[in-house]
Design a protein around this motif. Sequence first.
Motif, short mmCIF file in Angstrom:
data_model
loop_
_atom_site.label_atom_id
_atom_site.label_comp_id
_atom_site.label_asym_id
_atom_site.label_seq_id
_atom_site.Cartn_x
_atom_site.Cartn_y
_atom_site.Cartn_z
N ALA A 136 46.62 42.73 36.94
CA ALA A 136 46.62 43.82 37.92
C ALA A 136 45.32 44.61 37.88
CB ALA A 136 47.80 44.75 37.67
N SER A 137 44.71 44.74 36.72
CA SER A 137 43.50 45.55 36.63
C SER A 137 42.23 44.79 37.00
CB SER A 137 43.36 46.14 35.22
OG SER A 137 43.06 45.11 34.29
N ARG A 138 42.27 43.44 36.94
CA ARG A 138 41.02 42.71 37.12
C ARG A 138 41.06 41.52 38.08
NH1 ARG A 138 38.83 41.13 31.43
NH2 ARG A 138 37.13 40.44 32.73
N TYR A 139 42.23 40.97 38.36
CA TYR A 139 42.25 39.68 39.06
C TYR A 139 43.00 39.66 40.38
CZ TYR A 139 40.30 37.99 34.70
OH TYR A 139 39.49 37.79 33.61
N VAL A 140 44.27 40.04 40.37
CA VAL A 140 45.07 39.96 41.60
C VAL A 140 45.96 41.19 41.69
CG1 VAL A 140 45.12 37.44 41.73
CG2 VAL A 140 46.94 38.62 40.52
#
Length: 159
Positions: free
Chosen positions: A119-123
């Motif tokens: 959630a914080s970096r990818y999707v």
Amino acid sequence: MKDQYLISIHLIERLHRRFLDVIKAELDRLGIEDINNVQTLILFNINEEQLTVGELTARGYYLGSNVSYNLKKLVENEYLVQERSLHDRRMTRVRLSPKGLELTARIGELYRRNSDELASRYVTEEQLRQANQVLMSLERYWSSQIGFGAALGPMELEG
């Protein structure tokens, strides 16, 4: 469409193998050597339920491996408790032991860390929701292909 369909099939297969690698890496990090990644997923899917071997098989929790072998190993290594049914002595039920519950809690923590990082970096959650909808549509389609005559297209059925 065919090219994208084939890419999806290969990605699904590769993602499953990669996910098993993630589980194996976590087991290694935790120093757990008496269980493999597939058996760990079986435990996680059983969670706090009591299931029969037939229910495990029907739900697909064996993930392509021999369910009897995996259950035997999980009982031997004290991750599962296997009990005969009081009502039907031919049927056995399995449930997680305290050791199995402890491991599933640790794997649940891995899933939480993974989802936070995703959630914080990818999707985004919405992107995952959309991907899940597509995957569920593929599952429904493939399930429809298993039935009698389902491999025939509309033209073959009419003619």
